[in-house]
Design an enzyme around this catalytic site. Structure first.
Site, PDB file in Angstrom:
ATOM      1  N   ASP A 107      46.693  42.039  87.789  1.00 19.86           N
ATOM      2  CA  ASP A 107      48.208  41.932  87.335  1.00 19.86           C
ATOM      3  C   ASP A 107      48.151  42.119  85.732  1.00 19.86           C
ATOM      4  O   ASP A 107      47.607  41.859  85.068  1.00 19.86           O
ATOM      5  CB  ASP A 107      48.252  40.738  87.644  1.00 19.86           C
ATOM      6  CG  ASP A 107      49.817  40.337  88.479  1.00 19.86           C
ATOM      7  OD1 ASP A 107      50.672  41.193  87.856  1.00 19.86           O
ATOM      8  OD2 ASP A 107      49.864  39.636  89.140  1.00 19.86           O
TER       9      ASP A 107
ATOM     10  N   ASP B 276      53.704  43.421  86.130  1.00 22.78           N
ATOM     11  CA  ASP B 276      54.772  42.348  86.246  1.00 22.78           C
ATOM     12  C   ASP B 276      55.986  42.656  85.635  1.00 22.78           C
ATOM     13  O   ASP B 276      56.107  43.272  84.452  1.00 22.78           O
ATOM     14  CB  ASP B 276      54.113  41.071  85.780  1.00 22.78           C
ATOM     15  CG  ASP B 276      54.896  39.824  85.934  1.00 22.78           C
ATOM     16  OD1 ASP B 276      55.286  39.474  87.363  1.00 22.78           O
ATOM     17  OD2 ASP B 276      55.435  39.081  84.901  1.00 22.78           O
TER      18      ASP B 276
ATOM     19  N   HIS C  80      53.551  35.887  96.070  1.00 21.74           N
ATOM     20  CA  HIS C  80      53.439  34.749  95.599  1.00 21.74           C
ATOM     21  C   HIS C  80      54.990  34.081  95.027  1.00 21.74           C
ATOM     22  O   HIS C  80      54.913  33.060  94.533  1.00 21.74           O
ATOM     23  CB  HIS C  80      52.523  34.963  94.345  1.00 21.74           C
ATOM     24  CG  HIS C  80      52.986  35.706  93.358  1.00 21.74           C
ATOM     25  ND1 HIS C  80      52.920  37.083  93.546  1.00 21.74           N
ATOM     26  CD2 HIS C  80      53.323  35.439  91.983  1.00 21.74           C
ATOM     27  CE1 HIS C  80      53.482  37.582  92.344  1.00 21.74           C
ATOM     28  NE2 HIS C  80      53.458  36.344  91.470  1.00 21.74           N
ATOM     29  N   ASP C  81      55.889  34.840  95.421  1.00 19.48           N
ATOM     30  CA  ASP C  81      57.181  34.383  94.554  1.00 19.48           C
ATOM     31  C   ASP C  81      58.149  34.133  95.745  1.00 19.48           C
ATOM     32  O   ASP C  81      59.489  33.673  95.675  1.00 19.48           O
ATOM     33  CB  ASP C  81      58.036  35.401  93.705  1.00 19.48           C
ATOM     34  CG  ASP C  81      57.014  35.479  92.385  1.00 19.48           C
ATOM     35  OD1 ASP C  81      56.647  34.661  91.929  1.00 19.48           O
ATOM     36  OD2 ASP C  81      57.121  36.489  91.826  1.00 19.48           O
TER      37      ASP C  81
ATOM     38  N   GLU D  98      56.274  46.114  89.623  1.00 22.63           N
ATOM     39  CA  GLU D  98      57.266  44.974  90.192  1.00 22.63           C
ATOM     40  C   GLU D  98      58.432  45.306  89.742  1.00 22.63           C
ATOM     41  O   GLU D  98      59.032  45.107  88.763  1.00 22.63           O
ATOM     42  CB  GLU D  98      56.786  43.548  89.969  1.00 22.63           C
ATOM     43  CG  GLU D  98      57.675  42.648  90.520  1.00 22.63           C
ATOM     44  CD  GLU D  98      57.505  41.329  89.905  1.00 22.63           C
ATOM     45  OE1 GLU D  98      57.736  40.350  90.674  1.00 22.63           O
ATOM     46  OE2 GLU D  98      57.156  40.998  88.701  1.00 22.63           O
TER      47      GLU D  98
END
Length: 534
Positions: free
Chosen positions: A101, A203, A327-328, A266
C-alpha cells in the site's frame, strides 16, 4: 508464477491481507509479518498469485497504518525490515507477487515532514502541506469537509493558519502541486521497488490534487439523510482534478524503471470518471480499482448492467478488474447473504479481468457487529450510529477451532466472530462442498481455462434472477449461469448455445453432469458450463 511474466497482473488472482488481522506470532494480539510468512503455504494452496498488504509502516495507528510517520520503515508491531525482506524472498520463492500500500495523499502529523512544516511559516517544508489563511470571519478557508466528519481544515494557533486534512486532523494532506513532494514520494517508491516489491496499490489516488483556487464545494442535491455528513457536498474541487493524471503518469514511469511492476489505484468514482485513471494512451494506473460490485443492489439485472456499462466504458486495450470486498466495506457474505456468497465468488472469478479477494471472504467471514466499547475505527467514533464503522470487516482471520481461532495466543485486537469454531480454514478445508473448496476450485479452473482469463465477455439474454454470460477465446468457450435468487430457475439449451457439461457448481455436486434440452438451476446456485476438460 514466473517472475519474468510481464502480464502476471492480468491473469493473476490478487489477495488482500489486512496484516493486523491475518496471523499473530508473538502473542500481542496483532498480526505480523512473520505470521504472513507462516501462512504462505495456505495462500499457495488457495491458488492466488499476488498478495497486497495494507500498510505496515511506522505509524501512531490513529487510522491503523494509514497515518504514516516513516515511509521507509517497518512498524515494530509488524516486525523488522529483516522480516520484510524475508517475506519478499519467501513470497517470490513460492511464486507469489507482493504489493504494498502506498499512502501518498497524507502523512501522520508525527511525520518529520509535517513536524518541520508546522514549526514556522518560513520552514522549507511548509509548502509540502496545504496551508491557508482563515476566512475573513476567522473560520476555515472554505467549506470542504473531512470524510471522517467535520471540517477538513484544522487550525494551527502557533502560525495562525489552517492546514487541510481530507481524513483525520492527524492525517495532514501533502501538497502534490509541489515538485519536491512528488520527488520525495517517488524516492519512497524506488526504495521499496529496489527491495523487490512488485508494485503498489495507491491509496485514495483521486484525492492527490486539489483545486488551485480552493473554491467551495457545491451542495449534493442527491444527499440521502443518514449517510455520512461529508456526502452533503459534491467533492467537485477537493478531488478528481485534471492535473492528477499527470501525477499518476509520473508514478507509472517510476514503476517502469523496474521490470514487470504494477500500479493499482484506489478510486471511488462513477465509471465514466474511473476509467480516466487508465490515463492517456494507457499511461496511468494499469488497474484503477473497480468497486462497482461493492455498492450495487445484489440482483441479476443490476449486476448485468454494471458489467456491461463497465465493459463499454473501458478505453481500448485497458484491462478490467473486479473487487467484492476490502478493509473499508462490509463483508460480501453479509451484503449478499451466506447462501449467495458462493454465487458471488463464482461471479468474481469468471468475469473478464483481474479479481481481488479480501482475506476471509474465501471462508465466508461475515461482518461482525461490535459493542460500542469495542469500537476501534476512528470513522465510527467520529460519526457514530449510522453504520460507517469498518471494524466489522477487519476481524481476525479464522484459522481453526482452537483458542482465538488460531490467530493469536494473546487477546486479539478486535473481537472474533462467534462462529469461528465452525467457520474456519481447518474445518472448511475438510468439507468437500465448503465455500473454501469452491474458491480453490474456481481459481484452479481459471488456471486451466484461458477463456476465463482473457476470453471476451458476452452477455446472454436471461430473465428473472438469472445472470447468464459467455466467455470465449481461441481455446474455446464457457458459459456461466448464476441464480441470484432463492427459487429454482431453468434455462433452455438454445440460450446456452452449444452442447455442454457442468464443469463446476457452487454447490460442488454436479461436476460432469451433461446438459441437454435445458439447464436446471437450484436456488442460490451458479454453474460453469463447457466442453469436458482434458
Amino acid at each position: 508464477m514466473e517472475q519474468r511474466d510481464t502480464d502476471w497482473w492480468r491473469h493473476g488472482v490478487f489477495y488482500q491481507i489486512y496484516p493486523r488481522s491475518f496471523q499473530d506470532t508473538d502473542g500481542d494480539g496483532i498480526g505480523d509479518i512473520r505470521g504472513i510468512i507462516d501462512r504462505l503455504p495456505y495462500l499457495r494452496e488457495l491458488g492466488v498469485d499476488a498478495i497486497w498488504l495494507s500498510p505496515i509502516f511506522p505509524s501512531p495507528m490513529v487510522d491503523f497504518g494509514y497515518d504514516i510517520s516513516d515511509y521507509t520503515g517497518i512498524d515494530p508491531l509488524f516486525g523488522t525490515m529483516e522480516d520484510f525482506d524475508e517475506l519478499v524472498a519467501a513470497a517470490h520463492g513460492a511464486g507469489l507477487k507482493l504489493i504494498l500500500d502506498l499512502v501518498p495523499n497524507h502523512t501522520s502529523e508525527q511525520h518529520p515532514w509535517f513536524i518541520e512544516a508546522k514549526s514556522s511559516r518560513e520552514n522549507p517544508k511548509r509548502d509540502w502541506y496545504i496551508w491557508r489563511d482563515p476566512a475573513p470571519d476567522g473560520g476555515p478557508p472554505n467549506n470542504w469537509l473531512s470524510e471522517f466528519g467535520g471540517s477538513a481544515w484544522a487550525y494551527d494557533e502557533a502560525s495562525g493558519q489552517y492546514y487541510y486534512h481530507a481524513f483525520l486532523a492527524q492525517q495532514p494532506d501533502l501538497n502534490w502541486r509541489n515538485p519536491e513532494v512528488r520527488a520525495a514520494v517517488y524516492e519512497v517508491m524506488r526504495f521499496w521497488l529496489r527491495r523487490g516489491v512488485d508494485g503498489f496499490r495507491v491509496d485514495v489516488i483521486w484525492h492527490l490534487i486539489k483545486d488551485a483556487e480552493f473554491r467551495d464545494n457545491p451542495p449534493n442535491p442527491h444527499y440521502i439523510e443518514g449517510r455520512p455528513p461529508h456526502e452533503t457536498l459534491l467533492t467537485q474541487y477537493s478531488t478528481d482534478q485534471p492535473e492528477v493524471h499527470e501525477v499518476i503518469t509520473e508514478m507509472r514511469r517510476v514503476t517502469e524503471e523496474f521490470d514487470h511492476r504494477v500500479l493499482i489505484g484506489e478510486v471511488y468514482l462513477p465509471l465514466h470518471r474511473l476509467v480516466a485513471y487508465y490515463g492517456n494512451d494507457l499511461r496511468g494506473a494499469q488497474m484503477p480499482f473497480n468497486f462497482a460490485l461493492l455498492s450495487t443492489m445484489w440482483s441479476a439485472r443490476s449486476a448485468e448492467k454494471i458489467i456491461i456499462d463497465y465493459e463499454k466504458a473501458l478505453p481500448p486495450g485497458a484491462w478490467p478488474n473486479w473487487v467484492l470486498g476490502n478493509h473499508d466495506r462490509p463483508r460480501v457474505a453479509s451484503r449478499v447473504g451466506l447462501a449467495q456468497a458462493p454465487v458471488a465468488a463464482m461471479l468474481l472469478l469468471t468475469l473478464r479481468g483481474t479479481p481481488t479477494l479480501y482475506y476471509g471472504d474465501e471462508i465466508g467471514m461475515r461482518q461482525l457487529a461490535l459493542a460500542s466499547d469495542e469500537v476501534c475505527d476512528p470513522f465510527e467514533k467520529n460519526v457514530p450510529g449510522i453504520g460507517v464503522g469498518r471494524d466489522g470487516c477487519r476481524t481476525p482471520m479464522q484459522w481453526s477451532a482452537e483458542r482465538n481461532a488460531g490467530f493469536s495466543t494473546g487477546k486479539p485486537w478486535l473481537p472474533l466472530a462467534r462462529d469461528y469454531a465452525s467457520d474456519n480454514v481447518a474445518s472448511l478445508a475438510a468439507d468437500g462442498t465448503s465455500i473454501l473448496n469452491l474458491y480453490k476450485a474456481l481459481i484452479a479452473l481459471r488456471k486451466r481455462m484461458p477463456q476465463l482469463v482473457r476470453g471476451t465477455y458476452e452477455p446472454v439474454a436471461a430473465h428473472g434472477d438469472v445472470l447468464l454470460y459467455r466467455r470465449r477465446s481461441a481455446e474455446g468457450a464457457a458459459v456461466i449461469a448464476l441464480n441470484l435468487g432463492t427459487e429454482p430457475a431453468a434455462i433452455t439449451s438454445s440460450a446456452i448455445g452449444f452442447s455442454n457439461e457442468i464443469l463446476l457448481s457452487t454447490l460442488m455436486d454436479r461436476q460432469g453432469e451433461k446438459i441437454e434440452g435445458k439447464l436446471e438451476l437450484r436456488g442460490n446456485e451458479g454453474v460453469i458450463l463447457g466442453l469436458p476438460l482434458a
